[in-house]
Write an enzyme that holds these catalytic residues in place. Structure first.
Site, mmCIF file in Angstrom:
data_model
loop_
_atom_site.group_PDB
_atom_site.id
_atom_site.type_symbol
_atom_site.label_atom_id
_atom_site.label_comp_id
_atom_site.label_asym_id
_atom_site.label_seq_id
_atom_site.Cartn_x
_atom_site.Cartn_y
_atom_site.Cartn_z
ATOM 1 N N LYS A 208 0.840 -1.193 0.000
ATOM 2 C CA LYS A 208 0.000 0.000 0.000
ATOM 3 C C LYS A 208 0.878 1.247 0.000
ATOM 4 O O LYS A 208 0.685 2.159 -0.796
ATOM 5 C CB LYS A 208 -0.921 -0.029 1.221
ATOM 6 C CG LYS A 208 -1.800 1.187 1.342
ATOM 7 C CD LYS A 208 -2.743 1.087 2.529
ATOM 8 C CE LYS A 208 -3.419 2.442 2.730
ATOM 9 N NZ LYS A 208 -4.303 2.473 3.895
ATOM 10 N N GLU A 214 10.300 -4.825 4.612
ATOM 11 C CA GLU A 214 10.318 -6.232 4.206
ATOM 12 C C GLU A 214 10.039 -6.367 2.712
ATOM 13 O O GLU A 214 10.745 -7.070 1.976
ATOM 14 C CB GLU A 214 9.251 -7.028 4.978
ATOM 15 C CG GLU A 214 9.536 -7.211 6.454
ATOM 16 C CD GLU A 214 8.968 -6.089 7.313
ATOM 17 O OE1 GLU A 214 8.732 -4.970 6.785
ATOM 18 O OE2 GLU A 214 8.781 -6.325 8.519
ATOM 19 N N GLY A 274 -4.879 -1.633 5.018
ATOM 20 C CA GLY A 274 -4.113 -2.788 4.536
ATOM 21 C C GLY A 274 -4.826 -4.102 4.795
ATOM 22 O O GLY A 274 -4.930 -4.964 3.924
ATOM 23 N N ARG A 275 -5.347 -4.264 6.013
ATOM 24 C CA ARG A 275 -5.977 -5.545 6.364
ATOM 25 C C ARG A 275 -7.381 -5.676 5.778
ATOM 26 O O ARG A 275 -8.040 -6.697 5.987
ATOM 27 C CB ARG A 275 -5.984 -5.726 7.879
ATOM 28 C CG ARG A 275 -6.566 -4.556 8.661
ATOM 29 C CD ARG A 275 -6.201 -4.648 10.137
ATOM 30 N NE ARG A 275 -6.635 -3.490 10.909
ATOM 31 C CZ ARG A 275 -5.948 -2.367 11.036
ATOM 32 N NH1 ARG A 275 -4.794 -2.223 10.404
ATOM 33 N NH2 ARG A 275 -6.398 -1.365 11.769
ATOM 34 N N GLU A 360 -4.977 -6.418 14.753
ATOM 35 C CA GLU A 360 -4.429 -5.111 14.386
ATOM 36 C C GLU A 360 -5.545 -4.060 14.484
ATOM 37 O O GLU A 360 -5.286 -2.889 14.733
ATOM 38 C CB GLU A 360 -3.823 -5.150 12.970
ATOM 39 C CG GLU A 360 -2.743 -4.103 12.738
ATOM 40 C CD GLU A 360 -1.992 -4.283 11.428
ATOM 41 O OE1 GLU A 360 -2.581 -4.032 10.356
ATOM 42 O OE2 GLU A 360 -0.802 -4.640 11.464
ATOM 43 N N HIS A 391 -6.604 -33.084 17.393
ATOM 44 C CA HIS A 391 -5.520 -33.937 17.894
ATOM 45 C C HIS A 391 -4.365 -33.098 18.431
ATOM 46 O O HIS A 391 -3.235 -33.590 18.544
ATOM 47 C CB HIS A 391 -5.051 -34.871 16.780
ATOM 48 C CG HIS A 391 -6.153 -35.782 16.333
ATOM 49 N ND1 HIS A 391 -6.409 -36.997 16.928
ATOM 50 C CD2 HIS A 391 -7.114 -35.626 15.390
ATOM 51 C CE1 HIS A 391 -7.462 -37.554 16.355
ATOM 52 N NE2 HIS A 391 -7.909 -36.740 15.419
ATOM 53 N N LYS A 515 9.226 -1.045 14.135
ATOM 54 C CA LYS A 515 9.789 -0.761 12.801
ATOM 55 C C LYS A 515 10.913 0.253 12.914
ATOM 56 O O LYS A 515 11.981 0.103 12.324
ATOM 57 C CB LYS A 515 8.713 -0.142 11.890
ATOM 58 C CG LYS A 515 7.679 -1.070 11.344
ATOM 59 C CD LYS A 515 6.830 -0.271 10.328
ATOM 60 C CE LYS A 515 5.555 -0.966 9.955
ATOM 61 N NZ LYS A 515 4.666 -0.137 9.143
HETATM 62 O O1 F6P Z 1 1.899 -4.148 9.928
HETATM 63 C C1 F6P Z 1 1.632 -2.818 9.651
HETATM 64 C C2 F6P Z 1 1.163 -2.625 8.240
HETATM 65 O O2 F6P Z 1 1.058 -1.275 8.002
HETATM 66 C C3 F6P Z 1 -0.161 -3.336 7.952
HETATM 67 O O3 F6P Z 1 -1.254 -2.627 8.384
HETATM 68 C C4 F6P Z 1 -0.061 -3.489 6.486
HETATM 69 O O4 F6P Z 1 -0.999 -4.401 6.025
HETATM 70 C C5 F6P Z 1 1.373 -3.947 6.344
HETATM 71 O O5 F6P Z 1 2.069 -3.180 7.292
HETATM 72 C C6 F6P Z 1 1.965 -3.801 4.981
HETATM 73 O O6 F6P Z 1 1.948 -2.472 4.547
HETATM 74 P P1 F6P Z 1 2.137 -2.086 3.032
HETATM 75 O O7 F6P Z 1 1.038 -2.721 2.249
HETATM 76 O O8 F6P Z 1 2.104 -0.599 2.997
HETATM 77 O O9 F6P Z 1 3.471 -2.622 2.572
#
Ligand code: F6P
Length: 553
Positions: A208, A214, A274-275, A360, A391, A515
């Site tokens: 987003k 990452e 995002g979620r 979240e 199980h 972060k």
């Molecule tokens: O974990 C925090 C967060 O901002 C989430 O809300 C989001 O889904 C994720 O990081 C990834 O963010 P992006 O889509 O901006 O890479």
């Protein structure tokens, strides 16, 4: 700013407190004395049949929960969300994931813009791209068809796409498959690309913000791998990125800066959390693998539940009732966790997906006006598919000391009907789904255990107390629409709980500190003495140990 109502000061809260004190849960006698209980407490929600009757719910409790929803104005906040008001107060944003699944014939003007028209323009662009990949018209740089789509993202840009891809595996076009790289652990990328053919691989970089450490790190590693692998095959790399890398983001200028042609980028908007984004361009990997028609059905499934949530009175509103039940357990029974147990192997990532959606969203200690919350918030959501969980951890749900409300989800029709001799295997599976909720609700008394001839000394160990609450959800089949319906159901459950607690379910400030610290600590990990000296003693010790252990640094 509209102040949140403090739920704990409402008359309904006082009634619920009283009802909780007086409640003597006895699902056996509640069912015996009330032949209509199952029917009266069951609901239709699109294709979903939702049976709430095995919950610790009486008519009085249900009425008080419904009154609570009215007194904290869940319906009003819901309407504000659907209308595009900036209910995400701390980020000053509208919350409009419901607009992502509105039909093209609808319109909704927010901040001077018809957002439904924007949504459908983007969907058409995604669908056109997906059709080209699926038909083989879009090829890699050497003219070969795309066979593997690799989605690189994390959090909402990963969990939704993975979960739905797994859920809709039977709908994936033959000859196409998807992989997902999310973790910054370099082993994730290494394992996912190691047996890929760069000529037939398409990467979707989904972020987003297009700033997530990452995802951008993985995107660069994937790009390096891709160019290296092409060169190793003697293929010229010129123009190759444009044929093998596309992006999904709200920050299209950053996509361009990364080196991806904006023509091959699919946008979405700041009003999609995002979620809550698997139904936006973040679902491009799904549109490609399961196809635009299935993706459109998936969106229709969401919309069916959105309509129900928007229009049904609280007493008939399934997501609202389920959210209120969660409040009942969280705040009055102090249930800290909630299990979601799909009896559908294809839904094996659904609990993991729900963890981000629910935790979240509702893991907050302050309300949307900054004041402290006045009661517990945010359960831990967890689960695994049945029967595997039976199980492993069900022992604790059946006989542990904590109350763990659980949702059991099953489908009537398997994708692969199979017999074991003359037995229908899906029916054996469903028998387990049914047996577990019955055992949890009705338990087994000491008399029943004794009647089986059990030695007295081990009778207590074999008693099941019962009255362990469950909700049973049954769908006809795991279609794209049903998957959309399930997601929307849990989105609106989460929303309802958030409004009762007065919190902003759409921000996520709690992920920021870690972060920032990771970026500050990184130089120390790499050996920068100055950066190391500013760390605490435990962190310094761990870094020293790491540096002593690491062989190739
Ligand atoms: O974990 C925090 C967060 O901002 C989430 O809300 C989001 O889904 C994720 O990081 C990834 O963010 P992006 O889509 O901006 O890479």
């Amino acid at each position: 700013m509209l102040k949140p109502v403090d739920a704990t000061t409402t008359p309904a809260w006082a009634t619920l407190t009283q009802l909780h004190q007086e409640l003597e849960p006895d699902l056996r006698s509640w069912f015996d004395s009330d032949p209509d209980r199952a029917e009266r407490l069951s609901y239709e929600l699109g294709d979903l049949f939702v049976d709430l009757s095995k919950n610790l719910l009486t008519d009085e409790v249900r009425d008080a929960l419904v009154a609570l929803a009215e007194q904290v104005d869940v319906p009003g906040r819901r309407d504000a969300m659907y209308a595009g008001e900036h209910i995400n107060v701390t980020e000053d944003r509208a919350v409009l994931h419901t607009a992502l699944r509105r039909p093209a014939t609808d319109s909704l003007t927010v901040d001077g813009q018809d957002v439904v028209a924007d949504v459908h323009a983007t969907l058409e662009k995604i669908y056109a791209f997906a059709r080209r990949v699926r038909s083989g018209e879009w090829t890699g740089v050497t003219g070969k068809r795309i066979e593997t789509v690799v989605n690189i993202g994390i959090g909402g840009s990963d969990l939704g796409p993975v979960m739905v891809y797994e859920a809709l595996k039977p709908y994936v076009q033959e000859g196409l498959s998807a992989r997902f790289i999310s973790n910054i652990d370099p082993n994730d990328c290494a394992e996912k690309v190691k047996d890929l053919d760069p000529e037939t691989t398409l990467f979707i970089i989904a972020s987003k913000t297009f700033t997530t450490l990452e995802t951008l790190t993985n995107a660069r590693m994937a790009r390096d791998w891709f160019l290296g692998a092409l060169q190793a095959k003697g293929v010229p790399t010129e123009g190759a990125i444009a044929k093998h890398f596309v992006a999904v983001s709200t920050a299209l200028e950053k996509v361009e800066a990364f080196g991806i042609d904006p023509v091959n980028a699919f946008g979405f908007w700041s009003w999609v959390g995002g979620r809550y984004s698997v139904d936006s361009a973040v679902g491009t990997v799904l549109a490609v693998t399961v196809g635009p028609e299935a993706f459109a059905e998936f969106l229709d499934g969401f919309h069916t539940v959105d309509e129900h949530f928007a229009t049904k009175a609280p007493a008939e509103n399934v997501p609202m009732l389920m959210g209120l039940l969660n409040v009942w357990y969280r705040n009055f029974f102090k249930a800290a966790t909630h299990a979601v147990l799909p009896y559908a192997q294809y839904l094996h990532r659904f609990p993991a997906y729900l963890q981000q959606l629910t935790m979240e969203s509702n893991g907050k200690s302050v309300r949307w006006d900054g004041s402290p919350v006045t009661t517990e918030t945010g359960e831990v959501f967890w689960g695994e598919p049945g029967t595997n969980g039976q199980h492993a951890f069900y022992q604790l749900i059946h006989q542990g000391t904590e109350l763990i409300p659980a949702d059991f989800i099953a489908v009537a029709n398997p994708a692969h009907p199979t017999k074991d001799g003359d037995k229908d295997v899906h029916e054996l599976f469903l028998a387990n789904y049914l047996a577990q909720t019955a055992a949890l609700a009705f338990g087994k008394t000491a008399e029943e255990v004794r009647a089986e001839g059990t030695p007295e000394a081990i009778v207590p160990a074999r008693v099941f107390a019962g009255n362990r609450p469950t909700t049973s959800i049954l769908a006809p089949a795991l279609t794209p629409s049903v998957v959309g319906q399930l997601i929307a159901l849990y989105e609106h459950i989460t929303f309802t709980e958030g409004i009762v607690w007065g919190i902003d379910s759409f921000d996520q400030w709690g992920v920021e500190l870690g972060k920032k610290l990771a970026l500050e600590i990184a130089p120390a990990v790499g050996g920068d003495e100055q950066a190391l000296s500013t760390q605490d003693a435990s962190t310094r010790q761990l870094i020293a140990r790491y540096r002593a252990e690491r062989r190739d640094a």
